[in-house]
Scaffold this active site. Structure first.
Site, mmCIF file in Angstrom:
data_model
loop_
_atom_site.group_PDB
_atom_site.id
_atom_site.type_symbol
_atom_site.label_atom_id
_atom_site.label_comp_id
_atom_site.label_asym_id
_atom_site.label_seq_id
_atom_site.Cartn_x
_atom_site.Cartn_y
_atom_site.Cartn_z
ATOM 1 N N GLU A 27 0.838 -1.207 0.000
ATOM 2 C CA GLU A 27 0.000 0.000 0.000
ATOM 3 C C GLU A 27 0.873 1.256 0.000
ATOM 4 O OE1 GLU A 27 -3.200 0.326 -0.399
ATOM 5 O OE2 GLU A 27 -3.873 -1.735 -0.095
ATOM 6 N N ASP A 36 -5.867 7.449 -6.014
ATOM 7 C CA ASP A 36 -5.287 6.147 -6.345
ATOM 8 C C ASP A 36 -5.425 5.890 -7.851
ATOM 9 O OD1 ASP A 36 -7.850 5.175 -6.881
ATOM 10 O OD2 ASP A 36 -7.868 3.745 -5.237
#
Length: 154
Positions: A27, A36
């Site tokens: 992550e 993202d």
């Protein structure tokens, strides 16, 4: 806290110790919110709930969020998987659920295969979950390979 609650906490802690390095590595830590790969506002270690672009968090806040959310993912794995699992498999599945979501896992062929006793087939199903926003992502491919490797350990 009840004895049952303490036992559940200890059970999650074992898998959590295996899963934390995987999730934090794949992550990555971002203290400032960003979009993202599919355009979702994200902060810390992939946290998306209520995030606004420009928002900031401290390392301590991010660590608390990661521990809480990964603990929830592992608890969901424990609820949904009906066959015995070593902590390594629970950790791999917890990492997967942290990324893909509880709902997706609950409806997945991966879960169906695991619960039917097809451990290798179930673990290998994770390799199909490498797409986001219609694109195959190298980072997800690498993460899934690591999760499968941990999942098939006994």
């Amino acid at each position: 806290m009840s004895v049952k609650g303490r036992v559940a906490g200890v059970a999650v802690a074992g898998a959590l110790s295996f899963a934390l390095p995987i999730v934090s590595y794949y992550e990555g830590l971002n203290l400032i919110a960003y979009l993202d790969p599919v355009g979702v506002p994200t902060i810390c270690y992939g946290h998306t709930d209520g995030v606004k672009i420009g928002q900031t968090r401290s390392v301590a806040e991010c660590d608390r969020l990661l521990n809480a959310e990964l603990g929830q993912a592992i608890s969901a794995v424990d609820r949904l998987v009906k066959v015995p699992m070593p902590d390594t498999r629970r950790a791999a599945l917890g990492s997967f659920v942290y990324n893909a979501g509880i709902g997706a896992f609950a409806k997945s062929t991966l879960l169906k295969k695991l619960n039917s006793g097809d451990i290798l087939g179930g673990c290998n199903e994770m390799l199909r979950w490498v797409w986001a926003g219609g694109k195959k992502l190298k980072g997800l491919e690498r993460r899934r390979q690591a999760e499968v490797k941990l999942c098939i350990q006994s």
